[in-house]
Design an enzyme around this catalytic site. Structure first.
Site, PDB file in Angstrom:
ATOM      1  N   ARG A 177       0.837  -1.191   0.000  1.00 33.29           N
ATOM      2  CA  ARG A 177       0.000   0.000   0.000  1.00 33.29           C
ATOM      3  C   ARG A 177       0.877   1.247   0.000  1.00 33.29           C
ATOM      4  O   ARG A 177       1.982   1.247   0.544  1.00 33.29           O
ATOM      5  CB  ARG A 177      -0.902   0.017   1.244  1.00 33.29           C
ATOM      6  CG  ARG A 177      -2.086  -0.913   1.178  1.00 33.29           C
ATOM      7  CD  ARG A 177      -3.002  -0.767   2.378  1.00 33.29           C
ATOM      8  NE  ARG A 177      -2.343  -1.174   3.609  1.00 33.29           N
ATOM      9  CZ  ARG A 177      -1.797  -0.362   4.497  1.00 33.29           C
ATOM     10  NH1 ARG A 177      -1.859   0.956   4.339  1.00 33.29           N
ATOM     11  NH2 ARG A 177      -1.206  -0.829   5.571  1.00 33.29           N
ATOM     12  N   TYR A 226      -1.384  -3.741  -6.793  1.00 31.97           N
ATOM     13  CA  TYR A 226      -1.083  -4.539  -5.599  1.00 31.97           C
ATOM     14  C   TYR A 226      -2.102  -4.367  -4.474  1.00 31.97           C
ATOM     15  O   TYR A 226      -2.423  -3.250  -4.053  1.00 31.97           O
ATOM     16  CB  TYR A 226       0.303  -4.179  -5.053  1.00 31.97           C
ATOM     17  CG  TYR A 226       0.915  -5.312  -4.249  1.00 31.97           C
ATOM     18  CD1 TYR A 226       1.682  -6.281  -4.887  1.00 31.97           C
ATOM     19  CD2 TYR A 226       0.704  -5.434  -2.887  1.00 31.97           C
ATOM     20  CE1 TYR A 226       2.224  -7.340  -4.168  1.00 31.97           C
ATOM     21  CE2 TYR A 226       1.249  -6.485  -2.166  1.00 31.97           C
ATOM     22  CZ  TYR A 226       2.010  -7.438  -2.809  1.00 31.97           C
ATOM     23  OH  TYR A 226       2.548  -8.487  -2.103  1.00 31.97           O
ATOM     24  N   GLY A 227      -2.560  -5.472  -3.939  1.00 25.46           N
ATOM     25  CA  GLY A 227      -3.303  -5.551  -2.673  1.00 25.46           C
ATOM     26  C   GLY A 227      -4.327  -4.448  -2.484  1.00 25.46           C
ATOM     27  O   GLY A 227      -5.143  -4.167  -3.361  1.00 25.46           O
ATOM     28  N   GLY A 228      -4.259  -3.853  -1.313  1.00 28.22           N
ATOM     29  CA  GLY A 228      -5.217  -2.835  -0.919  1.00 28.22           C
ATOM     30  C   GLY A 228      -5.282  -1.634  -1.848  1.00 28.22           C
ATOM     31  O   GLY A 228      -6.255  -0.883  -1.819  1.00 28.22           O
ATOM     32  N   LYS A 255      -9.558  -2.287   1.631  1.00 26.05           N
ATOM     33  CA  LYS A 255      -9.309  -1.099   2.432  1.00 26.05           C
ATOM     34  C   LYS A 255     -10.085   0.112   1.911  1.00 26.05           C
ATOM     35  O   LYS A 255     -10.559   0.941   2.684  1.00 26.05           O
ATOM     36  CB  LYS A 255      -7.806  -0.790   2.492  1.00 26.05           C
ATOM     37  CG  LYS A 255      -6.981  -1.955   3.052  1.00 26.05           C
ATOM     38  CD  LYS A 255      -7.420  -2.330   4.445  1.00 26.05           C
ATOM     39  CE  LYS A 255      -7.035  -3.722   4.850  1.00 26.05           C
ATOM     40  NZ  LYS A 255      -5.867  -3.895   5.651  1.00 26.05           N
ATOM     41  N   HIS A 290     -10.825  -2.163  11.228  1.00 25.21           N
ATOM     42  CA  HIS A 290      -9.696  -3.010  10.817  1.00 25.21           C
ATOM     43  C   HIS A 290      -9.487  -4.058  11.907  1.00 25.21           C
ATOM     44  O   HIS A 290      -8.538  -3.979  12.683  1.00 25.21           O
ATOM     45  CB  HIS A 290      -8.458  -2.130  10.656  1.00 25.21           C
ATOM     46  CG  HIS A 290      -7.291  -2.800   9.990  1.00 25.21           C
ATOM     47  ND1 HIS A 290      -5.987  -2.369  10.163  1.00 25.21           N
ATOM     48  CD2 HIS A 290      -7.216  -3.835   9.130  1.00 25.21           C
ATOM     49  CE1 HIS A 290      -5.169  -3.123   9.448  1.00 25.21           C
ATOM     50  NE2 HIS A 290      -5.885  -4.025   8.812  1.00 25.21           N
ATOM     51  N   SER A 322      -1.523  -3.170  10.437  1.00 25.82           N
ATOM     52  CA  SER A 322      -1.114  -4.081   9.375  1.00 25.82           C
ATOM     53  C   SER A 322       0.140  -4.855   9.777  1.00 25.82           C
ATOM     54  O   SER A 322       1.084  -4.278  10.327  1.00 25.82           O
ATOM     55  CB  SER A 322      -0.835  -3.287   8.103  1.00 25.82           C
ATOM     56  OG  SER A 322      -2.007  -2.577   7.748  1.00 25.82           O
ATOM     57  N   ALA A 323       0.129  -6.146   9.493  1.00 22.50           N
ATOM     58  CA  ALA A 323       1.252  -7.036   9.789  1.00 22.50           C
ATOM     59  C   ALA A 323       1.610  -7.048  11.283  1.00 22.50           C
ATOM     60  O   ALA A 323       2.776  -7.111  11.657  1.00 22.50           O
ATOM     61  CB  ALA A 323       2.473  -6.702   8.927  1.00 22.50           C
ATOM     62  N   CYS A 324       0.592  -6.964  12.143  1.00 20.00           N
ATOM     63  CA  CYS A 324       0.813  -7.032  13.591  1.00 20.00           C
ATOM     64  C   CYS A 324       0.072  -8.195  14.237  1.00 20.00           C
ATOM     65  O   CYS A 324      -0.132  -8.211  15.450  1.00 20.00           O
ATOM     66  CB  CYS A 324       0.433  -5.716  14.241  1.00 20.00           C
ATOM     67  SG  CYS A 324       1.596  -4.397  13.839  1.00 20.00           S
ATOM     68  N   GLY A 325      -0.383  -9.167  13.429  1.00 24.76           N
ATOM     69  CA  GLY A 325      -0.837 -10.413  14.039  1.00 24.76           C
ATOM     70  C   GLY A 325      -2.326 -10.724  13.996  1.00 24.76           C
ATOM     71  O   GLY A 325      -2.766 -11.624  14.714  1.00 24.76           O
ATOM     72  N   THR A 334      -4.216 -12.067  11.399  1.00 26.34           N
ATOM     73  CA  THR A 334      -4.463 -13.377  10.792  1.00 26.34           C
ATOM     74  C   THR A 334      -4.037 -14.479  11.756  1.00 26.34           C
ATOM     75  O   THR A 334      -4.735 -15.479  11.934  1.00 26.34           O
ATOM     76  CB  THR A 334      -3.705 -13.492   9.457  1.00 26.34           C
ATOM     77  OG1 THR A 334      -4.133 -12.425   8.608  1.00 26.34           O
ATOM     78  CG2 THR A 334      -3.980 -14.826   8.778  1.00 26.34           C
ATOM     79  N   ASP A 373      -9.373  -9.620   9.007  1.00 28.86           N
ATOM     80  CA  ASP A 373      -8.877  -8.272   8.686  1.00 28.86           C
ATOM     81  C   ASP A 373      -9.897  -7.158   8.911  1.00 28.86           C
ATOM     82  O   ASP A 373      -9.511  -6.074   9.322  1.00 28.86           O
ATOM     83  CB  ASP A 373      -8.391  -8.229   7.236  1.00 28.86           C
ATOM     84  CG  ASP A 373      -7.454  -7.066   6.944  1.00 28.86           C
ATOM     85  OD1 ASP A 373      -6.473  -6.903   7.692  1.00 28.86           O
ATOM     86  OD2 ASP A 373      -7.707  -6.319   5.976  1.00 28.86           O
ATOM     87  N   ASN A 381       6.520  -8.176   2.282  1.00 26.51           N
ATOM     88  CA  ASN A 381       5.061  -8.022   2.176  1.00 26.51           C
ATOM     89  C   ASN A 381       4.477  -9.003   1.146  1.00 26.51           C
ATOM     90  O   ASN A 381       3.424  -8.741   0.567  1.00 26.51           O
ATOM     91  CB  ASN A 381       4.669  -6.585   1.833  1.00 26.51           C
ATOM     92  CG  ASN A 381       3.173  -6.323   1.992  1.00 26.51           C
ATOM     93  OD1 ASN A 381       2.544  -6.822   2.928  1.00 26.51           O
ATOM     94  ND2 ASN A 381       2.593  -5.556   1.072  1.00 26.51           N
ATOM     95  N   ARG A 429       2.309 -11.967  -0.192  1.00 25.13           N
ATOM     96  CA  ARG A 429       0.965 -12.285   0.303  1.00 25.13           C
ATOM     97  C   ARG A 429       0.402 -13.532  -0.361  1.00 25.13           C
ATOM     98  O   ARG A 429       0.718 -13.817  -1.519  1.00 25.13           O
ATOM     99  CB  ARG A 429       0.017 -11.120   0.005  1.00 25.13           C
ATOM    100  CG  ARG A 429       0.380  -9.805   0.700  1.00 25.13           C
ATOM    101  CD  ARG A 429      -0.392  -9.624   1.966  1.00 25.13           C
ATOM    102  NE  ARG A 429       0.114  -8.507   2.769  1.00 25.13           N
ATOM    103  CZ  ARG A 429      -0.480  -8.083   3.882  1.00 25.13           C
ATOM    104  NH1 ARG A 429      -1.577  -8.660   4.315  1.00 25.13           N
ATOM    105  NH2 ARG A 429       0.030  -7.097   4.589  1.00 25.13           N
ATOM    106  N   ARG A 462       2.651  -3.262  17.730  1.00 30.33           N
ATOM    107  CA  ARG A 462       4.028  -3.703  17.922  1.00 30.33           C
ATOM    108  C   ARG A 462       4.733  -2.668  18.749  1.00 30.33           C
ATOM    109  O   ARG A 462       4.980  -1.561  18.267  1.00 30.33           O
ATOM    110  CB  ARG A 462       4.728  -3.714  16.551  1.00 30.33           C
ATOM    111  CG  ARG A 462       5.018  -5.035  15.996  1.00 30.33           C
ATOM    112  CD  ARG A 462       5.506  -4.906  14.593  1.00 30.33           C
ATOM    113  NE  ARG A 462       4.954  -6.019  13.868  1.00 30.33           N
ATOM    114  CZ  ARG A 462       5.509  -7.225  13.811  1.00 30.33           C
ATOM    115  NH1 ARG A 462       6.683  -7.442  14.379  1.00 30.33           N
ATOM    116  NH2 ARG A 462       4.914  -8.188  13.173  1.00 30.33           N
ATOM    117  N   GLU A 514       0.283 -19.409  22.243  1.00 30.72           N
ATOM    118  CA  GLU A 514       0.314 -19.060  23.681  1.00 30.72           C
ATOM    119  C   GLU A 514      -0.560 -17.839  23.970  1.00 30.72           C
ATOM    120  O   GLU A 514      -0.928 -17.592  25.131  1.00 30.72           O
ATOM    121  CB  GLU A 514       1.758 -18.806  24.148  1.00 30.72           C
ATOM    122  CG  GLU A 514       2.730 -19.954  23.908  1.00 30.72           C
ATOM    123  CD  GLU A 514       2.412 -21.222  24.711  1.00 30.72           C
ATOM    124  OE1 GLU A 514       1.406 -21.239  25.452  1.00 30.72           O
ATOM    125  OE2 GLU A 514       3.179 -22.201  24.584  1.00 30.72           O
TER     126      GLU A 514
END
Ligand code: GTP
Ligand code: SPV
Ligand code: MN
Length: 602
Positions: A73, A213-215, A222, A242, A264-267, A269, A289, A379, A381, A412, A508
């Protein structure tokens, strides 16, 4: 059906006007059938965009490499063109809508020459559902259409639901690379240096130029389901977020649904598909998402996943970290910017096995491990059908949604933010969401690992003034008769002095979900300890049985560093000032209360 046969006059007119502006070689109204998908894939093989993967490794799946200038993005090329700059607010790029339309008309003029113009009717949410909405994407990218087939519900059923006069969001997309006579078609056409991802919130339309690409290009995600939908949601009293949605069942068989907003990309999924390490607990996935939520007649907050697939981060996904994602992408998937093995499978960093010699990197060149570069783009996917996920929730396509008991925020953050804390109230929860800060990731072009505020994980996705968005959340919490979910803030990414993550994460994280589950049923501060930040788990209430973690590490994870938080306060104050009069007084009051609890002198 042909365009001329369309009974929806506004749709037909828009298609005809777009065709005369963009000048495509032909027009195709997509029906959403399997035959159409297969034909698109065959076309994409001819243009070199797709390489089929081995039938034995990943049946009916494809490998694609993007242009190196089109890998994520592009937030600096994303615009909210509301009538006034103030309506877009300080966190969005704004441009005058008339001026922007003039620029876009110029760029789109003749942009589709030599290409097919695909018209893709799609539904976000189950077709015809009360929370669902319809979009129509016009695109000159067969790659985009193939991805839309997986990510949304497309084709004839959507046109039927739309009827003759139904509302739809027009979404115009071009890669900005006409095929001129005598020129070959290229695998990943784009106009890398002139991208425009533009939203007109009042008109509720989207124009996206230059990226495939993507979004940037799959406009249901998005652009519609977040940026346009947030502005609809504000006007209509619901929420477009989101957030992943998961169902969690305890050993007694009682189930709750949880939504979680991480940048984004912080867990998201990974949490949505988690396999609990604590015995007897089960997690099932509704979405990974996006969540659309509104109150039901019983006063509870109901959420749907508007998507039909996962556009997931490939690197780090493995049989041990996320077996459910691995099963989802085992067939019928598209892989973009991964590495390709000599035996026709895909590979990425963190997949759990060494890269086979002779593999191709994300640019399609033989990979040289000595290069020090990753073989898959960070990134990279996978596009995989949600239906294929082994832990998909039985209610995931319930058009009425699932009732949400808890909302998690996260990001993060190497320091300062404890593993989990719970809000004292709805306004306190909105405050927590508003101050989320997270280190930037490869999901967006730009510097990595830079700490920035990403309120509600919506910084790049809120289609109007973020201050007003905070106000909308406060208003939602004041809905008469509402049975409100509880708010929690989690941080899986706290690091020790050695720079390593203190918390093992992944499966965990079920230990934290268990505490959240129990807190939803608890009375008062049962199982919790008050801190200036919020409620943290009482040590005996956090289930760490079977987990090897040193007591001092757990102490550090759950600790509230008063000095560090006192040091945060002025920054939060300044950040709040940036919203001017749009910052709700209720949030300023929450900041003051936090200051008081921390014992600040003012
Ligand atoms: P978007 O699709 O961009 O919105 O991302 P996402 O929020 O779905 O993130 P995803 O689950 O794909 O995770 C992104 C990265 O974070 C991957 O590399 C994961 O391996 C890593 N990750 C996910 N969960 C955890 C965790 O609990 N601990 C740690 N240390 N890393 C995690
Ligand atoms: C994100 O960046 O949050 C994504 C990927 O989910 S994209 O669809 O490209 O926005
Ligand atoms: Mn996302």
């Amino acid at each position: 059906m042909t365009i001329g046969e369309l009974r929806h006059v506004a749709l037909r007119t828009w298609i005809e006007e777009t065709a005369s502006l963009c000048g495509p070689a032909d027009i195709r109204l997509c029906d959403g059938s399997q035959a159409e998908y297969d034909e698109l894939c065959s076309r994409l093989i001819v243009t070199g965009t797709f390489r089929p993967l081995s039938r034995d490794k990943k049946p009916h799946s494809f490998y694609a490499c993007s242009d190196p200038g089109d890998v994520a993005r592009v937030e600096d090329r994303t615009f909210i063109c509301s009538k006034t700059r103030e309506a877009a607010g300080p966190t969005n790029n704004w441009a005058d809508p008339d001026e922007m339309k003039r620029i876009l008309r110029g760029l789109f003029s003749g942009a589709m020459r030599g290409r097919t113009m695909y018209v893709v009717p799609y539904s976000m949410g189950p077709v015809g559902g009360p929370l669902s909405k319809i979009g129509v994407e016009i695109t000159d990218s067969a790659y985009v259409v193939a991805n839309m087939h997986i990510m949304t519900r497309v084709g004839n059923p959507v046109l039927e639901a739309l009827g003759d006069v139904g509302d739809f969001v027009p979404c115009l997309h071009s890669v900005g690379k006409p095929v001129l006579p005598g020129q070959p078609n290229i695998p990943w056409p784009c106009d890398a240096d002139r991208k425009y991802i533009v939203h007109f919130p009042e008109e509720r339309s989207i124009w996206s130029y230059g990226s495939g690409y993507g979004g940037n290009a799959l406009l249901g995600k998005k652009c519609f389901a977040l940026r346009i939908a947030t502005s609809m949601a504000r006007d209509q009293g619901w929420l477009a977020e989101h957030m992943l949605i998961l169902g969690i069942t305890n050993p007694e068989g009682r189930k709750k649904y949880v939504a979680a907003a991480f940048p984004s990309a912080c867990g998201k999924t990974n949490l949505a598909m988690l396999i609990p390490t604590i015995p007897g607990w089960k997690v099932e996935t509704v979405g990974d998402d996006i969540a659309w939520m509104r109150f039901g007649k019983d006063g509870r907050l109901y959420a749907i996943n508007p998507e039909a697939g996962f556009f997931g981060v490939a690197p780090g996904t493995s049989q041990s970290s996320n077996p459910n994602a691995m099963a989802s992408l085992a067939r019928d998937s598209i892989f973009t910017n991964c590495a390709l093995t000599p035996d026709g499978d895909v590979w990425w960093e963190g997949i759990g096995t060494p890269i086979p010699p002779g593999s191709l990197d994300w640019q399609g060149a033989i990979y040289d491990p000595a290069s020090g570069k990753p073989a898959a783009h960070p990134n990279a996917r996978f596009t995989a059908p949600a239906m294929a996920c082994p832990c998909i929730d039985p209610e995931w396509e319930n058009p009425e949604g699932v009732p949400i008991s808890a909302i998690l925020f996260g990001g993060r953050r190497a320091g300062v933010v404890p593993l989990v804390h719970e809000a004292y109230s709805w306004p306190h929860g909105v405050f927590m969401g508003s101050i989320v800060a997270s280190e930037t990731t490869a999901a967006a072009a730009g510097a990595l690992g830079r700490l920035r505020r990403d309120p509600f994980a919506m910084l790049p996705f809120c289609g109007y003034n973020m201050g007003d968005y905070f106000g909308h959340w406060l208003d939602v919490g004041a809905t008469p008769g509402a049975i409100l979910p509880k708010f929690f803030y989690v941080n899986w990414f706290r690091k020790g002095k050695d720079g390593k993550f203190l918390w093992p994460g992944y499966g965990e994280n079920s230990r934290i979900l268990k505490w959240v589950f129990e807190r939803c049923d608890a009375r008062g501060d049962e199982g919790a300890v008050e801190t200036p930040l919020g409620l943290v788990p009482a040590r005996e209430s956090l289930d760490v049985s079977g987990l090897t973690i040193d007591a001092p590490v757990l102490d550090e994870l759950l600790s509230v560093d008063r000095d560090a938080w006192l040091a945060e306060l002025p920054g939060i104050g300044e950040y709040y000032n940036s919203f001017g009069e749009h910052l709700p007084a209720g949030l300023r009051a929450e900041l003051d209360k936090l200051g008081e609890r921390l014992g600040s002198k003012g």
